[in-house]
Design an enzyme around this catalytic site. Structure first.
Site, short mmCIF file in Angstrom:
data_model
loop_
_atom_site.label_atom_id
_atom_site.label_comp_id
_atom_site.label_asym_id
_atom_site.label_seq_id
_atom_site.Cartn_x
_atom_site.Cartn_y
_atom_site.Cartn_z
N LEU A 30 0.71 -1.37 0.15
CA LEU A 30 -0.10 0.02 0.07
C LEU A 30 0.85 1.25 0.07
CD1 LEU A 30 -2.96 -0.93 2.38
CD2 LEU A 30 -2.75 -0.66 -0.14
N TYR A 31 2.05 1.23 0.58
CA TYR A 31 2.98 2.40 0.58
C TYR A 31 3.54 2.44 -0.95
CZ TYR A 31 7.00 5.53 1.65
OH TYR A 31 7.78 6.35 2.03
N GLU A 32 3.69 1.59 -1.50
CA GLU A 32 4.41 1.68 -2.71
C GLU A 32 3.28 2.06 -3.88
OE1 GLU A 32 5.45 -2.25 -3.94
OE2 GLU A 32 6.69 -2.66 -2.31
#
Length: 421
Positions: A321-323
């Site tokens: 999700l960060y990516e």
């Protein structure tokens, strides 16, 4: 028959030999010619830098600065002509003498290309002095600044900063080579710089480094209690209330968007929403609000946005999700850059120790110093990473994505013009 074949082969060999000699001479001329152009730029801009450091040179050079008002209109024709005589003609004459001496000593034909290049500066300055015309004084033409400072050459917005932002920076005249070498391609002195995520490891390190560079830091944070000892102005804000920051951003020169969230391995609907809300949409709202403050005839020259999109744009971060959210932010920033509203820099940062990543290899202080090192050299994509592939993959990704968006998207202004047709 054999004799004729041998003669033909000898003829072909002779032709090829002549071609190789010609090719070698051509390559040698081109190489020395390009070197002479680079040498002319470095010598000319180095002299300019010395004019701001050596008192007796400054006496002549100051006439150049006295000739222009803030909108680059000339004070008077007489003052303008004096500036051409005591600065431009003097500078280009000295440059020409040095280039001629070097060409005579080294005795390479390509070096005379630099001499011819130097003659263009002397010719232009002479015409401006004798006729008092500003037509060929391209970087000093009066009027509002309609474009952002160029990264490839010195345009009006770039050079305006030398006169009215910081006279001890922005020395380059045509190509910004010397500014990149000296670190004078961006001056932080006296700039008001707002920084989100100021309570984090990188935020605090950046604030400290910016203060060392004589910038006025405004810490935008959702955790003001963590910044009591930082010694900068603190402005609290809450996610979703970015519009309330507009009055504060009106007075800001550079906005650094640095806040973020990392939910690691989680993939719940709640964490999907929070990742995009914090890492993507909040940052974009701040950008849009800041862009409404880029008004006035000189705002395009001084207003900037720096966005921490992270190395996750092109590399795994072991946090899907960060990516995803950072890549979405990075792509939209690339899209917004095409409008040229103000300079927008990307910070592509590898893993450093912080609350978001306790296993980072680099320290926040190292990353902060590297960011400012490249920013002062006017890098628009600032990569600070330990993964060598990032330095290869990101430029390829950024160039291809930018070209794609340029072809298949239009500015709001373009859409408006089409609707009128």
């Amino acid at each position: 028959m054999i004799k004729m074949l041998a003669e033909n082969l000898m003829g072909i060999k002779t032709i090829l030999q002549i071609n190789w000699v010609w090719l070698n001479a051509s390559l040698q001329f081109v190489s020395w010619g390009l070197f002479s152009l680079l040498l002319a730029e470095v010598l000319r801009d180095s002299y300019h830098a010395l004019c701001h450091q050596v008192n007796w040179l400054a006496k002549w050079h100051n006439k150049h600065h006295m000739a222009y008002r803030r909108d680059l209109s000339i004070v008077s024709v007489k003052v303008y002509q004096e500036s051409q005589l005591y600065h431009d003609i003097l500078e280009s004459s000295l440059l020409l003498v040095v280039l001629v001496v070097i060409a005579l000593i080294v005795q390479q034909m390509g070096l005379w290309l630099g001499v011819a290049y130097g003659c263009t500066f002397l010719y232009g300055a002479s015409v401006r002095y004798f006729q008092g015309k500003i037509d060929t004084d391209y970087n000093h033409l009066p009027g509002p600044l309609e474009t952002i400072p160029s990264i490839w050459w010195v345009n009006r917005s770039y050079h305006w900063r030398h006169h009215f932002d910081d006279v001890n920076a922005y020395y380059s005249g045509v190509f910004p080579v010397v500014d990149k070498i000296l670190g004078t391609g961006l001056s932080l002195k006296g700039k008001t710089i707002a920084l989100t995520g100021a309570s984090g490891a990188l935020g605090q390190a950046l604030a400290a480094e910016l203060v060392k560079n004589n910038a006025k830091v405004v810490a935008l944070t959702t955790n003001p209690e963590k910044l009591v000892e930082l010694g900068v102005k603190v402005v609290p804000w809450q996610l979703g209330n970015e519009a309330e920051l507009r009055d504060s951003l009106e007075k800001v020169d550079i906005l650094i968007i640095n806040h973020g969230i990392n939910v690691y391995a989680s993939r719940t609907s709640e964490d999907i929403n929070s990742s995009y809300e914090v890492n993507t949409f909040s940052a974009l709202r701040l950008m849009d609000i800041f862009l409404t403050t880029v008004t006035g005839p000189q705002a395009k020259a001084t207003k900037e946005i720096w966005v921490n999109t992270s190395e996750a744009e092109v590399s795994p971060a072991l946090s899907p999700l960060y990516e995803l959210s950072k890549r979405a932010l990075g792509d939209i920033v690339t899209l917004k850059r095409l409008d040229g509203d103000c300079v927008i820099r990307k910070l592509i940062l590898g893993p450093f120790k912080s609350q978001l990543n306790p296993y980072g290899v680099m320290s926040a202080q190292q990353v902060a110093r590297a960011i400012l090192f490249f920013a002062r050299r006017d890098f628009r994509n600032i990569i600070v990473a330990i993964n060598p592939l990032t330095y290869l993959l990101f430029p390829l990704k950024e160039i291809s994505t930018s070209l794609y968006y340029r072809v298949f998207s239009r500015t709001a202004k373009s859409e408006h013009n089409l609707s009128k047709q």
